[in-house]
Design a protein around this motif. Structure first.
Motif, PDB file in Angstrom:
ATOM      1  N   ARG A 207       0.825  -1.202   0.000  1.00 22.11           N
ATOM      2  CA  ARG A 207       0.000   0.000   0.000  1.00 22.11           C
ATOM      3  C   ARG A 207       0.861   1.254   0.000  1.00 22.11           C
ATOM      4  NH1 ARG A 207      -3.330  -1.752   5.201  1.00 22.11           N
ATOM      5  NH2 ARG A 207      -1.160  -2.330   5.716  1.00 22.11           N
ATOM      6  N   ASP A 208       2.034   1.175   0.636  1.00 22.37           N
ATOM      7  CA  ASP A 208       2.955   2.306   0.634  1.00 22.37           C
ATOM      8  C   ASP A 208       3.637   2.456  -0.720  1.00 22.37           C
ATOM      9  OD1 ASP A 208       2.416   3.010   3.291  1.00 22.37           O
ATOM     10  OD2 ASP A 208       3.839   1.522   4.038  1.00 22.37           O
ATOM     11  N   VAL A 209       3.899   1.345  -1.394  1.00 23.01           N
ATOM     12  CA  VAL A 209       4.461   1.419  -2.743  1.00 23.01           C
ATOM     13  C   VAL A 209       3.476   2.104  -3.679  1.00 23.01           C
ATOM     14  CG1 VAL A 209       5.268   0.082  -4.725  1.00 23.01           C
ATOM     15  CG2 VAL A 209       5.927  -0.597  -2.412  1.00 23.01           C
ATOM     16  N   ALA A 210       2.211   1.716  -3.606  1.00 19.10           N
ATOM     17  CA  ALA A 210       1.188   2.350  -4.439  1.00 19.10           C
ATOM     18  C   ALA A 210       1.092   3.840  -4.143  1.00 19.10           C
ATOM     19  CB  ALA A 210      -0.163   1.672  -4.205  1.00 19.10           C
ATOM     20  N   ALA A 211       1.092   4.189  -2.861  1.00 15.15           N
ATOM     21  CA  ALA A 211       1.026   5.604  -2.489  1.00 15.15           C
ATOM     22  C   ALA A 211       2.267   6.352  -2.962  1.00 15.15           C
ATOM     23  CB  ALA A 211       0.884   5.733  -0.975  1.00 15.15           C
ATOM     24  N   GLY A 212       3.431   5.705  -2.882  1.00 17.26           N
ATOM     25  CA  GLY A 212       4.670   6.332  -3.334  1.00 17.26           C
ATOM     26  C   GLY A 212       4.662   6.605  -4.829  1.00 17.26           C
ATOM     27  N   MET A 213       4.095   5.686  -5.602  1.00 18.50           N
ATOM     28  CA  MET A 213       4.010   5.902  -7.047  1.00 18.50           C
ATOM     29  C   MET A 213       3.091   7.080  -7.384  1.00 18.50           C
ATOM     30  SD  MET A 213       3.932   2.081  -8.692  1.00 18.50           S
ATOM     31  CE  MET A 213       4.289   2.725 -10.324  1.00 18.50           C
ATOM     32  N   ILE A 214       1.993   7.192  -6.656  1.00 18.05           N
ATOM     33  CA  ILE A 214       1.084   8.318  -6.883  1.00 18.05           C
ATOM     34  C   ILE A 214       1.770   9.636  -6.520  1.00 18.05           C
ATOM     35  CG2 ILE A 214      -1.082   9.370  -6.140  1.00 18.05           C
ATOM     36  CD1 ILE A 214      -2.151   6.475  -5.760  1.00 18.05           C
ATOM     37  N   LEU A 215       2.521   9.633  -5.431  1.00 18.53           N
ATOM     38  CA  LEU A 215       3.291  10.826  -5.053  1.00 18.53           C
ATOM     39  C   LEU A 215       4.339  11.158  -6.114  1.00 18.53           C
ATOM     40  CD1 LEU A 215       3.816  10.146  -1.247  1.00 18.53           C
ATOM     41  CD2 LEU A 215       2.516  12.045  -2.243  1.00 18.53           C
ATOM     42  N   ALA A 216       4.967  10.125  -6.678  1.00 21.71           N
ATOM     43  CA  ALA A 216       5.973  10.354  -7.721  1.00 21.71           C
ATOM     44  C   ALA A 216       5.348  10.996  -8.950  1.00 21.71           C
ATOM     45  CB  ALA A 216       6.645   9.038  -8.087  1.00 21.71           C
ATOM     46  N   ALA A 217       4.115  10.582  -9.283  1.00 24.17           N
ATOM     47  CA  ALA A 217       3.412  11.183 -10.412  1.00 24.17           C
ATOM     48  C   ALA A 217       3.129  12.657 -10.156  1.00 24.17           C
ATOM     49  CB  ALA A 217       2.110  10.438 -10.679  1.00 24.17           C
ATOM     50  N   GLU A 218       2.864  12.980  -8.902  1.00 25.84           N
ATOM     51  CA  GLU A 218       2.506  14.357  -8.558  1.00 25.84           C
ATOM     52  C   GLU A 218       3.723  15.257  -8.356  1.00 25.84           C
ATOM     53  OE1 GLU A 218       0.269  13.724  -5.026  1.00 25.84           O
ATOM     54  OE2 GLU A 218      -1.532  13.028  -6.065  1.00 25.84           O
ATOM     55  N   LYS A 219       4.785  14.696  -7.753  1.00 28.63           N
ATOM     56  CA  LYS A 219       5.888  15.554  -7.304  1.00 28.63           C
ATOM     57  C   LYS A 219       7.269  15.133  -7.810  1.00 28.63           C
ATOM     58  CE  LYS A 219       3.475  16.320  -2.904  1.00 28.63           C
ATOM     59  NZ  LYS A 219       3.579  16.222  -1.420  1.00 28.63           N
ATOM     60  N   GLY A 220       7.394  13.945  -8.382  1.00 34.06           N
ATOM     61  CA  GLY A 220       8.715  13.447  -8.766  1.00 34.06           C
ATOM     62  C   GLY A 220       9.342  14.257  -9.880  1.00 34.06           C
ATOM     63  N   ARG A 221      10.653  14.396  -9.800  1.00 37.05           N
ATOM     64  CA  ARG A 221      11.384  15.133 -10.836  1.00 37.05           C
ATOM     65  C   ARG A 221      11.672  14.235 -12.030  1.00 37.05           C
ATOM     66  NH1 ARG A 221      16.551  16.843  -8.921  1.00 37.05           N
ATOM     67  NH2 ARG A 221      16.379  15.511  -7.090  1.00 37.05           N
ATOM     68  N   THR A 222      11.631  14.811 -13.204  1.00 39.30           N
ATOM     69  CA  THR A 222      11.839  14.061 -14.440  1.00 39.30           C
ATOM     70  C   THR A 222      13.201  13.369 -14.438  1.00 39.30           C
ATOM     71  OG1 THR A 222      10.488  15.661 -15.640  1.00 39.30           O
ATOM     72  CG2 THR A 222      11.901  14.213 -16.959  1.00 39.30           C
ATOM     73  N   GLY A 223      13.191  12.063 -14.712  1.00 37.36           N
ATOM     74  CA  GLY A 223      14.427  11.298 -14.826  1.00 37.36           C
ATOM     75  C   GLY A 223      15.034  10.859 -13.510  1.00 37.36           C
ATOM     76  N   GLU A 224      14.395  11.187 -12.392  1.00 41.46           N
ATOM     77  CA  GLU A 224      14.955  10.847 -11.087  1.00 41.46           C
ATOM     78  C   GLU A 224      14.461   9.480 -10.596  1.00 41.46           C
ATOM     79  OE1 GLU A 224      17.162  12.586  -9.045  1.00 41.46           O
ATOM     80  OE2 GLU A 224      17.464  13.780 -10.859  1.00 41.46           O
ATOM     81  N   ASN A 225      15.314   8.827  -9.796  1.00 47.87           N
ATOM     82  CA  ASN A 225      14.958   7.583  -9.117  1.00 47.87           C
ATOM     83  C   ASN A 225      14.561   7.881  -7.676  1.00 47.87           C
ATOM     84  OD1 ASN A 225      17.083   6.601 -11.273  1.00 47.87           O
ATOM     85  ND2 ASN A 225      15.940   4.780 -10.647  1.00 47.87           N
TER      86      ASN A 225
END
Length: 326
Positions: A207-225
């Protein structure tokens, strides 16, 4: 928002779809299997091959965000199907997303894309990558898949990459529980009398992985891990926690890792004859490394906050009982 999820019927995919629907999104759920757990009217199921560019472009029509989860997980040293799905599959899906003008792309890679044997005591996004030909094909293919994605990023795709650790937890269903969930269930049922002691791995709730992916879609920087970790767990103690939570006794006997190494030359060929990769040199590698995982980048940049292992244990056992799997 209309979003698409590849591998939507899988363990992580099903949990991600549930969270996306809960957040009010319209989901195009892409998979090639019939295990379509979500029956929400907000979910449209599409049977499509991720290696088919035309099928992917059709599925991505009017989609704003794509979450790419399809992968073949294996402990084998060589597996041509896993290599193709984990590399060419990423390239095909990413290229189709770019062609369709998708606004955001999130790729689910793995902690295995980092060379755990070369990280020292702590694994971070700066750890060397899995390029050694002597490590398992899954590890090498996940890193190669990231490289394929970066080619499409260079052509204009706005994409970010998530690297989860050992994923487990609810919800997951028989007959095909994930490896870790199957082990946790066996321990909770009192069926693991002994296990290797003194080894551990970072475990993260699905459930945290799913939430982390949604956060990455919202806030993650392009090309970052972004490493999506949870909590480092001594594995035999984790199984004992699962057993205690179910009112049973966990593994009583702890075996030294040297015992497993000693029988490996005999056990690995036997396992291969039964098409099993559980007892293998590849499976032993992460246990020998047992790194701590630093997920502070995801915490600081995305606001990622995984739950405790204790809470995940309690929730998983409750889920097994409530779903009739105990």
């Amino acid at each position: 928002m209309k979003v698409a999820v590849t591998g939507a019927a899988g363990f992580v995919g099903a949990n991600l779809v549930d969270q996306l629907v809960g957040d009010g999104h319209e989901v195009v759920a892409i998979d090639r299997v019939a295990n379509q757990r979500s029956t929400s009217s907000a979910v449209t199921w599409v049977n499509a091959d991720i290696l088919d560019p035309n099928a992917m472009r059709t599925a991505f029509a009017d989609v704003e965000t794509v979450y790419h989860l399809v992968a073949v997980v294996t402990l084998r040293m060589q597996d041509p199907v896993a290599w193709r799905i984990n590399t060419e599959g990423v390239a095909t899906v990413a290229r189709a997303a770019l062609d369709c003008g998708v606004r955001r792309f999130v790729h689910l890679s793995s902690v295995h894309a980092f060379d755990q044997a070369q990280c020292g005591k702590v694994l971070s996004e700066a750890t060397p990558r899995s390029i050694d030909p002597e490590i398992p094909v899954y590890d090498r293919s996940k890193w190669a898949g990231e490289q394929e994605l970066r080619k499409v990023i260079d052509d204009g795709l706005d994409a970010t990459i998530c690297n989860p650790t050992g994923i487990w937890g609810p919800a997951d269903y028989l007959p095909r529980l994930s490896r870790l969930n199957g082990l946790a269930r066996s321990a909770a049922k009192g069926r693991v009398p002994a296990f290797i002691s003194g080894v551990g791995f970072d475990l993260v709730d699905v459930r945290d992985v799913a939430a982390g992916m949604i956060l990455a879609a919202e806030k993650g920087r392009t090309g970052e891990n972004y490493l999506l970790g949870g909590e480092f767990a001594n594995l035999i103690e984790w199984m004992r926690q699962c057993a205690r939570s179910a009112g049973r006794r966990g593994p009583l006997l702890g075996l030294p890792l040297s015992a497993l190494e000693a029988v490996m030359p005999i056990a690995e060929p036997i396992g291969a004859k039964f098409n099993s990769d559980i007892i293998s040199k590849a499976a032993l590698g992460p246990l020998l490394a047992s790194p701590l995982v630093d997920h502070s980048k995801a915490a600081n940049e995305l606001g990622y906050t995984p739950r405790t292992l204790e809470r995940s244990v309690r929730d998983f056992i409750s889920f097994l009982v409530e779903s009739g799997q105990m």
